[in-house]
Design an enzyme around this catalytic site. Sequence first.
Site, short mmCIF file in Angstrom:
data_model
loop_
_atom_site.label_atom_id
_atom_site.label_comp_id
_atom_site.label_asym_id
_atom_site.label_seq_id
_atom_site.Cartn_x
_atom_site.Cartn_y
_atom_site.Cartn_z
N GLY A 328 10.53 -25.72 22.95
CA GLY A 328 9.84 -24.73 22.14
C GLY A 328 8.90 -23.87 22.96
N ALA A 329 8.23 -24.50 23.94
CA ALA A 329 7.29 -23.79 24.80
C ALA A 329 6.89 -24.71 25.94
CB ALA A 329 6.05 -23.36 24.01
N MET A 330 6.25 -24.15 26.97
CA MET A 330 5.79 -24.92 28.12
C MET A 330 4.44 -24.39 28.58
SD MET A 330 6.00 -27.25 30.29
CE MET A 330 4.78 -27.50 31.58
N GLU A 331 3.49 -25.34 28.79
CA GLU A 331 2.07 -25.01 28.95
C GLU A 331 1.64 -24.62 30.35
OE1 GLU A 331 2.39 -29.61 29.27
OE2 GLU A 331 3.30 -28.01 28.09
N ASN A 332 2.53 -24.09 31.20
CA ASN A 332 2.14 -23.70 32.55
C ASN A 332 0.75 -23.08 32.55
OD1 ASN A 332 5.04 -24.09 33.27
ND2 ASN A 332 5.25 -22.20 32.10
N HIS A 364 -0.77 -25.56 20.07
CA HIS A 364 -0.33 -26.71 20.86
C HIS A 364 -0.43 -26.42 22.36
CE1 HIS A 364 2.35 -30.31 21.42
NE2 HIS A 364 2.60 -29.68 22.55
N GLU A 365 0.13 -25.29 22.78
CA GLU A 365 0.14 -24.97 24.21
C GLU A 365 -1.25 -24.67 24.75
OE1 GLU A 365 2.81 -25.73 25.73
OE2 GLU A 365 3.86 -26.01 23.84
N GLU A 387 0.98 -34.86 25.13
CA GLU A 387 1.69 -34.30 23.97
C GLU A 387 1.12 -34.76 22.64
OE1 GLU A 387 3.41 -31.91 24.45
OE2 GLU A 387 4.12 -32.07 26.52
#
Length: 913
Positions: A328-332, A364-365, A387
């Site tokens: 869904g997404a990635m928190e880089n 969330h991110e 998470e």
Amino acid sequence: MVNSHRKPMFTIHTGFYCLVAILLQICICSQFSVPSSHHFTEDPGAFPVASNGEPFPWQELRLPNVVIPLHYDLFVHPNLTSLDFVASEKIEVLVSNATQFIILHSKDLEITNATLQSEEDSRYMKSGKELKVLSYPAHQQIALLVPEKLMPHLKYYVAIDFQARLSDGFKGFYKSTYRTLGGETRILAVTDFEPTQARMAFPCFDEPLFKANFSIKIRRESGHTALSNMPKVKTIELEGGLLEDHFETTVKMSTYLVAYIVCDFHSVSGITSSGVKVSIYASPDKRNQTHYALQASLKLLDFYEKYFDINYPLPKLDLIAIPDFASGAMENWGLITYRETSLLFDPKTSSASDKLWVTRVIAHEMAHQWFGNLVTMEWWNDIWLNEGFANYMELIAVNATYPELQFDDHFLDVCFEVITKDSLNSSRPISKPAETPTQIQEMFDEVSYNKGACILNMLKDFLGEEKFQKGIIQYLKKFSYRNAKNDDLWNSLSNSCLESDFTSGGVCHSDSKMTNNMLTFLGENAEVKEMMTTWTLQKGIPLLVVKQDGRSLRLQQEHFLQGVFQEDPEWRALQERYLWHIPLTYCTSSSNVIHRHILKSKTDILDLPEKTSWVKFNVDSNGYYIVHYEGHGWDQLITQLNQNHTLLRPKDRIGLIHDVFQLVGAGRLTLDKALDMTHYLKHETSSPALLKGLSYLELFYHMMDRRNISDVSENLKRYLLQYFKPVIDRQSWSDEGSVWDRMLRSALLKLACDLNHAPCIQKAAELFSQWMESSGKLNIPTDVLKIVYSVGAQTTTGWNYLLELYELSMSSAEKYKILYALSTSKHQEKLQKLIELGMEGKVIKTQDLAALLHAIARRPKGQQLAWDFVRENWTHLLKKFDLGSFAIRIIISGTTSHFSSKDKLQEIISWNL
């Protein structure tokens, strides 16, 4: 990272389908799971053999800790025409013990040169000494053999030149494509490294403990933009029209958070109250869908800085919608990547639930910028610290910044979803050993995300919001730019009780309203740790069995199980070794007071202060446990619901509906009892409660329909349409009302049309016809758009028109609704065509194939088709998705979870993966 399971294209009720096997005492989904890959194991007494036949000097999966990275100077030049890249890096390392080799991670990279400089060599500009490179692909490692032993407490510089193809999948440094309004296909290069794919982009110490600083340079063409974690400091013009962007050095962080992208995207920007520049990037034709994300991001970043009492540490934060994205997404850190459906909001085609989803994912991110980025788990066995906390912070942040979205009620489903998995014997503890990349990938599941969030919410309710917030602030400040483990969190939450918080009796009160049975701190941190390890180190969920005898309550805790019944031989063994410390809450018919008690033993007795007709445990469903009321307990609660349901809190009504159906699935109650519970729903005024009840009844109907038990399905269809006709008839085909009013409208009208309710079908068909006549220019209310498309897709003309529009649409929200509608066709040849398009990956992107297969399998005409396809194309699917990835798990669960016969169960078990 947000896994796409948090909102797959079509909602998955894997465990719920066990629930209606209650009639046959069958649970199709209890023991089925994707096996781990074990090609990493080998004889521990022998050193492995490198790819050139020489001995490889390291045999462990984990890297040695004798060489510590301090700083990476990374240069990358991707070629978006030849679809490859050349790169180089210089890693500054500190040696803690003498060694003659350096072990790094590297996967599918061609190392063309490697040299070593001492600190003195570097200072005097001496050339580096060439290193021999050995490769051991089974562990995704390389060994750099040094000519002279590296000495302790000294710094060295490792320089490596390398090159590779841009990956065809969704991991490492990979290519993504999008289609412009004019029909042109354009390419971008994007990274996605979590959990173990940074090694696919550059040789590195690819473990969370090896935090370092990164200075990144990217070479590109003038028509492209380069983005990375930090702001750009300068651009150098090179010969041939190429440009080289230099970015500021990052803060200290793990390799999986490094990110860089080369694209031609456009952006909108704003500044937070603390001066952070926030930008939302999307492909040029979708820039107009970025405005809501910008508004939400600015608001949420401001909230988190105040809530955590820690400023966001970077000068900028970019959020970018990637056309091809696995999760869904990635928190880089500083450059968060999203699937388009998780970031873009189109007012013409995005529904109320779409808006809630986008807001949740952004929340969330952004939470990860503190939980995960600033403080990182020591190893992947504790990924829930990242998470689970990010999922929990969605609840806190969205409630605070967008109260009108009413996410507090939706959070119950976060817990209910994971309970269906956690009640199976095949579940796992939140914290579990994981060593291989496949095992690590499998940790990114509902247990880490949802159960982690739910036990944190339970602990917050137990400690009190203020004490809980103090504890997590202390945790974040103490471990900033470092790594942490479970015990560090429990210690911080225990020690959040300051001296001034204690009463003379040694009790740390969470708030003045709480009565006795509060958390007594007998030691510095024993109580929280002792309690919470029972939730993180053992799998499953407890069942609280309550029997009222006058003013006495007899309590018993069990291991709640679906698919294993009391008469089964393994039942006793699965009960004996499980014990939770359960923070109980309960209320009674006599008082609104919330009573509290910690159940630490298998059985206990509570005395009520006064006589009461009923007792309700797990107030507001804040606890992570199921409750079963023995004797007349359920009858008394059902009577109260029928007489005056408002005497019970709305969340308690939802909890009762959930628990009663879960108990039916476990064989502890009859279906009649659950159906009795739903009789009051025609008077229900809470949309979330009504939706919960309807979801179970609808589930039962679809189960019977798929099994072709026509007499039962027809009777249930008539019952649903007659019993809920008043509330169905009240629904308008509009986008009016609160978020929950709108979601209820979508659900009810979808149900009515699924049941072939004539007025619903007629209205939807009328709207679809008008929309087609306007060449798609008519604005249909977004909350009913999926329903209208689904009815329209039942004709060949409508289906073909929708498929054409799917390819042309610039709205990811609309494409999602169209694809769902296309999957509802009753014609197998049309469903087969969709699957072929998904495998091809051009019209229907590969990222959507798993959800498409699940959607097709939900329908009677599609379930066998989808299952046969998976079995016949398993090898091809594994080439598209890694074993252990969420996509593979969706494909397996999505195509098997609707089966409910013993024959199908045996077919699944006998299938040889």
